[in-house]
Design a protein around this motif. Structure first.
Motif, PDB file in Angstrom:
ATOM      1  N   THR A 109       0.803  -1.229   0.000  1.00 30.90           N
ATOM      2  CA  THR A 109       0.000   0.000   0.000  1.00 30.90           C
ATOM      3  C   THR A 109       0.832   1.274   0.000  1.00 30.90           C
ATOM      4  O   THR A 109       0.284   2.373  -0.103  1.00 30.90           O
ATOM      5  CB  THR A 109      -0.923   0.001   1.234  1.00 30.90           C
ATOM      6  N   LEU A 110       2.150   1.116   0.134  1.00 32.87           N
ATOM      7  CA  LEU A 110       2.994   2.312   0.172  1.00 32.87           C
ATOM      8  C   LEU A 110       3.706   2.510  -1.159  1.00 32.87           C
ATOM      9  O   LEU A 110       4.231   1.558  -1.745  1.00 32.87           O
ATOM     10  CB  LEU A 110       4.042   2.191   1.276  1.00 32.87           C
ATOM     11  N   GLY A 111       3.716   3.748  -1.598  1.00 31.54           N
ATOM     12  CA  GLY A 111       4.469   4.094  -2.796  1.00 31.54           C
ATOM     13  C   GLY A 111       5.783   4.732  -2.385  1.00 31.54           C
ATOM     14  O   GLY A 111       6.148   4.719  -1.204  1.00 31.54           O
ATOM     15  N   PRO A 112       6.518   5.331  -3.357  1.00 37.03           N
ATOM     16  CA  PRO A 112       7.790   5.972  -3.039  1.00 37.03           C
ATOM     17  C   PRO A 112       7.612   7.068  -1.992  1.00 37.03           C
ATOM     18  O   PRO A 112       6.588   7.746  -1.960  1.00 37.03           O
ATOM     19  CB  PRO A 112       8.223   6.581  -4.385  1.00 37.03           C
ATOM     20  N   GLY A 113       8.605   7.201  -1.121  1.00 38.08           N
ATOM     21  CA  GLY A 113       8.560   8.235  -0.081  1.00 38.08           C
ATOM     22  C   GLY A 113       7.591   7.880   1.030  1.00 38.08           C
ATOM     23  O   GLY A 113       7.226   8.733   1.834  1.00 38.08           O
ATOM     24  N   GLY A 114       7.141   6.621   1.078  1.00 38.07           N
ATOM     25  CA  GLY A 114       6.226   6.207   2.137  1.00 38.07           C
ATOM     26  C   GLY A 114       4.832   6.764   1.942  1.00 38.07           C
ATOM     27  O   GLY A 114       4.011   6.743   2.856  1.00 38.07           O
ATOM     28  N   ARG A 115       4.559   7.275   0.726  1.00 38.53           N
ATOM     29  CA  ARG A 115       3.222   7.837   0.490  1.00 38.53           C
ATOM     30  C   ARG A 115       2.241   6.716   0.189  1.00 38.53           C
ATOM     31  O   ARG A 115       2.608   5.703  -0.404  1.00 38.53           O
ATOM     32  CB  ARG A 115       3.279   8.833  -0.669  1.00 38.53           C
ATOM     33  N   LYS A 116       0.967   6.957   0.616  1.00 39.81           N
ATOM     34  CA  LYS A 116      -0.075   5.965   0.346  1.00 39.81           C
ATOM     35  C   LYS A 116      -0.282   5.833  -1.146  1.00 39.81           C
ATOM     36  O   LYS A 116      -0.333   6.837  -1.856  1.00 39.81           O
ATOM     37  CB  LYS A 116      -1.399   6.468   0.926  1.00 39.81           C
ATOM     38  N   ARG A 117      -0.439   4.613  -1.621  1.00 38.29           N
ATOM     39  CA  ARG A 117      -0.874   4.451  -3.011  1.00 38.29           C
ATOM     40  C   ARG A 117      -2.322   4.906  -3.112  1.00 38.29           C
ATOM     41  O   ARG A 117      -3.046   4.953  -2.108  1.00 38.29           O
ATOM     42  CB  ARG A 117      -0.785   2.976  -3.405  1.00 38.29           C
ATOM     43  N   ASP A 118      -2.743   5.176  -4.325  1.00 41.20           N
ATOM     44  CA  ASP A 118      -4.118   5.590  -4.577  1.00 41.20           C
ATOM     45  C   ASP A 118      -5.076   4.479  -4.093  1.00 41.20           C
ATOM     46  O   ASP A 118      -4.911   3.302  -4.461  1.00 41.20           O
ATOM     47  CB  ASP A 118      -4.240   5.807  -6.092  1.00 41.20           C
ATOM     48  N   VAL A 119      -6.065   4.857  -3.271  1.00 43.02           N
ATOM     49  CA  VAL A 119      -6.946   3.838  -2.675  1.00 43.02           C
ATOM     50  C   VAL A 119      -7.746   3.107  -3.766  1.00 43.02           C
ATOM     51  O   VAL A 119      -7.981   1.896  -3.656  1.00 43.02           O
ATOM     52  CB  VAL A 119      -7.885   4.463  -1.621  1.00 43.02           C
ATOM     53  N   ALA A 120      -8.101   3.817  -4.831  1.00 43.91           N
ATOM     54  CA  ALA A 120      -8.867   3.160  -5.906  1.00 43.91           C
ATOM     55  C   ALA A 120      -8.024   2.045  -6.539  1.00 43.91           C
ATOM     56  O   ALA A 120      -8.539   0.961  -6.863  1.00 43.91           O
ATOM     57  CB  ALA A 120      -9.277   4.195  -6.959  1.00 43.91           C
ATOM     58  N   ALA A 121      -6.727   2.294  -6.673  1.00 42.03           N
ATOM     59  CA  ALA A 121      -5.843   1.267  -7.262  1.00 42.03           C
ATOM     60  C   ALA A 121      -5.726   0.074  -6.311  1.00 42.03           C
ATOM     61  O   ALA A 121      -5.714  -1.087  -6.744  1.00 42.03           O
ATOM     62  CB  ALA A 121      -4.471   1.875  -7.544  1.00 42.03           C
ATOM     63  N   ILE A 122      -5.657   0.369  -5.006  1.00 39.52           N
ATOM     64  CA  ILE A 122      -5.570  -0.720  -4.017  1.00 39.52           C
ATOM     65  C   ILE A 122      -6.857  -1.549  -4.064  1.00 39.52           C
ATOM     66  O   ILE A 122      -6.814  -2.787  -4.109  1.00 39.52           O
ATOM     67  CB  ILE A 122      -5.335  -0.140  -2.600  1.00 39.52           C
ATOM     68  N   ASP A 123      -8.005  -0.860  -4.089  1.00 34.11           N
ATOM     69  CA  ASP A 123      -9.308  -1.557  -4.157  1.00 34.11           C
ATOM     70  C   ASP A 123      -9.346  -2.489  -5.370  1.00 34.11           C
ATOM     71  O   ASP A 123      -9.766  -3.647  -5.287  1.00 34.11           O
ATOM     72  CB  ASP A 123     -10.452  -0.545  -4.304  1.00 34.11           C
ATOM     73  N   HIS A 124      -8.907  -1.943  -6.475  1.00 36.13           N
ATOM     74  CA  HIS A 124      -8.928  -2.690  -7.731  1.00 36.13           C
ATOM     75  C   HIS A 124      -8.091  -3.964  -7.597  1.00 36.13           C
ATOM     76  O   HIS A 124      -8.511  -5.063  -7.984  1.00 36.13           O
ATOM     77  CB  HIS A 124      -8.391  -1.779  -8.847  1.00 36.13           C
ATOM     78  N   GLU A 125      -6.902  -3.806  -7.019  1.00 38.20           N
ATOM     79  CA  GLU A 125      -5.997  -4.953  -6.863  1.00 38.20           C
ATOM     80  C   GLU A 125      -6.615  -6.011  -5.925  1.00 38.20           C
ATOM     81  O   GLU A 125      -6.495  -7.212  -6.180  1.00 38.20           O
ATOM     82  CB  GLU A 125      -4.679  -4.427  -6.277  1.00 38.20           C
ATOM     83  N   VAL A 126      -7.285  -5.533  -4.869  1.00 32.57           N
ATOM     84  CA  VAL A 126      -7.880  -6.470  -3.900  1.00 32.57           C
ATOM     85  C   VAL A 126      -9.014  -7.256  -4.571  1.00 32.57           C
ATOM     86  O   VAL A 126      -9.102  -8.489  -4.437  1.00 32.57           O
ATOM     87  CB  VAL A 126      -8.401  -5.699  -2.655  1.00 32.57           C
ATOM     88  N   ILE A 127      -9.863  -6.554  -5.329  1.00 35.74           N
ATOM     89  CA  ILE A 127     -10.992  -7.231  -5.992  1.00 35.74           C
ATOM     90  C   ILE A 127     -10.473  -8.217  -7.038  1.00 35.74           C
ATOM     91  O   ILE A 127     -10.946  -9.354  -7.143  1.00 35.74           O
ATOM     92  CB  ILE A 127     -11.959  -6.190  -6.607  1.00 35.74           C
ATOM     93  N   ASP A 128      -9.445  -7.782  -7.738  1.00 34.20           N
ATOM     94  CA  ASP A 128      -8.847  -8.629  -8.764  1.00 34.20           C
ATOM     95  C   ASP A 128      -8.268  -9.917  -8.161  1.00 34.20           C
ATOM     96  O   ASP A 128      -8.504 -11.017  -8.683  1.00 34.20           O
ATOM     97  CB  ASP A 128      -7.705  -7.823  -9.396  1.00 34.20           C
TER      98      ASP A 128
END
Ligand SMILES: Cc1ncc(COP(=O)(O)O)c(C=O)c1O
Length: 443
Positions: A109-128
């Motif tokens: 869930t973390l991108g570069p610099g410890g920033r949160k990845r986009d929640v929509a992208a995370i949701d998509h990955e979880v559903i997938d």
């Protein structure tokens, strides 16, 4: 009554007291006591296996923001070289009963610099990942996060709802709430939706380390009070007194022993919970909000890079109660303009905990020496990647239940004075960290 029975009754009373504090007593909700949050993850796997059958895929959301043993525990593998009951085991080897049973998909869930990845992208990955596992004929344990070591919550509630509605008999949602930084309303809502919730008494609630629990919603109580196949390896981790009296069949398959240390640690955590919930709700909310505003500013003002939080993206922030305030403040220390490598961040964390006044240069002032001598206990660094791909460690300052309960006096005004001295300690922590970075002192 025999001593054994008296102890069994006493531990049941501990479970009941925990349920009362968390307002989950009644209506068939059951609590299982565990030695730690990681142990709770292994127990959740046992329950999900009993409920859904298998083969099973564990989908771990925020795999980069959870406990270090999660990846092993949630796939039914020994997550250390010794179990809580003192058995020596092969770390990484399957717990008997889970051989070839469980696969794992990590959702980072973390991108570069410890920033949160986009929640929509995370949701998509979880559903997938869920759809793929089910297409392959597997059942799914979805370990969702509320909240992580960095204070984040994923996936979105909409995503959890979609999954629960689309695959009701093939997916079990298990909420990792081991930080226990969520309101009782929110906890109740998770349970009402049929999710299993994992907690500890040792993080927000400042009980001794190694006090975990699993809360099982009423919807499973009947199934689990009947005949259930317990994996034989669970006996290496758990005894019958961890489990509710109502689940007699399950209890009967586990050793008739008692983890006295775990029980006493929970008693200490319950004392902290009692003190916290005795404080009026308005003051709890005021105190955590006050801490948040002061802590964020102090970290920023002392030259550290505060990581973003932004956890309330669920559309249900109104049931967060006092936890609408941010309570975890992760930050990155820099030297010469560059984030400290992870090993240096760990060294800084250790030096913060100790008297390192002897390491200061000869010309250090009395104030600097006093600061360097002060033990400052903060959260262990969490490994994150910088914008340029290097590994650094985010240090964490957090508000906790004791900060609130020790601040409360007989009145709001009384409490406000003590809140300020609690925040004074945060000021000392960041000043000490800044001093140590300046002189490159680590252990
Ligand atoms: C979100 C989360 N889940 C699980 C764990 C594991 O808990 P424990 O350390 O009690 O095993 C941790 C530990 O920090 C955590 O932060």
């Amino acid at each position: 009554m025999t001593d054994e029975n008296a102890l069994a009754q006493r531990i049941e009373a501990t479970r009941n007291e925990l349920a009362t504090h968390l307002a989950v007593s009644g209506a068939g909700t059951q609590i299982v006591l565990c030695p730690s949050g990681t142990d709770a993850q292994l127990r959740a796997l046992c329950i999900v296996r009993a409920l859904l059958g298998g083969p099973l895929t564990s989908i771990v959301v925020a795999s980069d923001e959870t406990g270090s043993g999660t990846a092993l525990a949630i796939t039914g593998r020994h997550f250390n070289t010794q179990t809580a009951s003192g058995q020596t085991v092969g770390k990484g080897e399957p717990v008997p009963g889970f051989e070839k049973w469980v696969s794992r998909v990590d959702v980072a869930t973390l991108g570069p610099g410890g920033r949160k990845r986009d929640v929509a992208a995370i949701d998509h990955e979880v559903i997938d990942a869920t759809a793929t596992a089910i297409r392959d004929g597997r059942k799914v344990l979805l370990l969702s996060m509320d909240c992580s070591k960095l204070g984040h919550r994923y996936p979105s509630e909409a995503c959890l709802r979609t999954i629960a509605e689309r695959w009701p008999s093939a997916v079990q949602i298990v909420v990792d709430a081991c930080q226990l930084r969520l309101s009782r309303e929110r906890l109740a809502r998770y349970l009402a939706s049929g999710a299993i919730v994992l907690i500890t008494g040792s993080k927000f609630f400042t009980g001794p380390p190694f006090s975990g629990a699993m809360i099982v919603p009423p919807s499973f109580s009947v199934a689990l009070s009947g005949s259930v196949n317990v994996p034989p390896g669970l006996s290496l981790y758990s005894n019958r007194n961890d489990w509710p009296m109502q689940w007699a069949n399950m209890r009967g398959q586990l050793p008739n022993e008692c983890n006295i240390g775990q029980w006493l640690r929970w008693e200490a955590a319950l004392a902290e919970m009692g003190a916290y919930f005795a404080v009026p709700q308005e003051f709890r909310a005021y105190a955590l909000d006050h801490f948040g505003r002061r802590c964020g500013r102090l970290v920023d003002d002392n030259g550290f890079e505060l990581l973003e939080a932004d956890l309330h993206d669920t559309g249900n922030a109104n049931d967060d109660s006092e936890f609408a305030a941010r309570t975890i403040f992760p930050f990155v220390a820099r030297y010469g303009g560059h984030p400290l490598p992870l090993s240096a961040a760990i060294g800084l964390y250790r030096a913060l905990n100790c008297d390192v006044s002897g390491r200061l240069p000869p010309g250090a002032s009395a104030e600097e020496k006093a600061l360097a001598a002060m033990p400052c206990h903060i959260g262990q660094p969490v490994a994150i990647r910088t914008q340029h791909g290097a590994e650094t460690g985010a240090l964490r300052i957090s508000a906790d239940a004791r900060f609130v309960s020790r601040s409360w006096g007989r009145s709001h005004e009384d409490g406000c004075g003590r809140l300020n001295s609690g925040c004074e300690h945060v000021w000392q922590i960041v000043r000490k960290a800044s001093l140590l970075v300046h002189h490159q002192i680590s252990l």
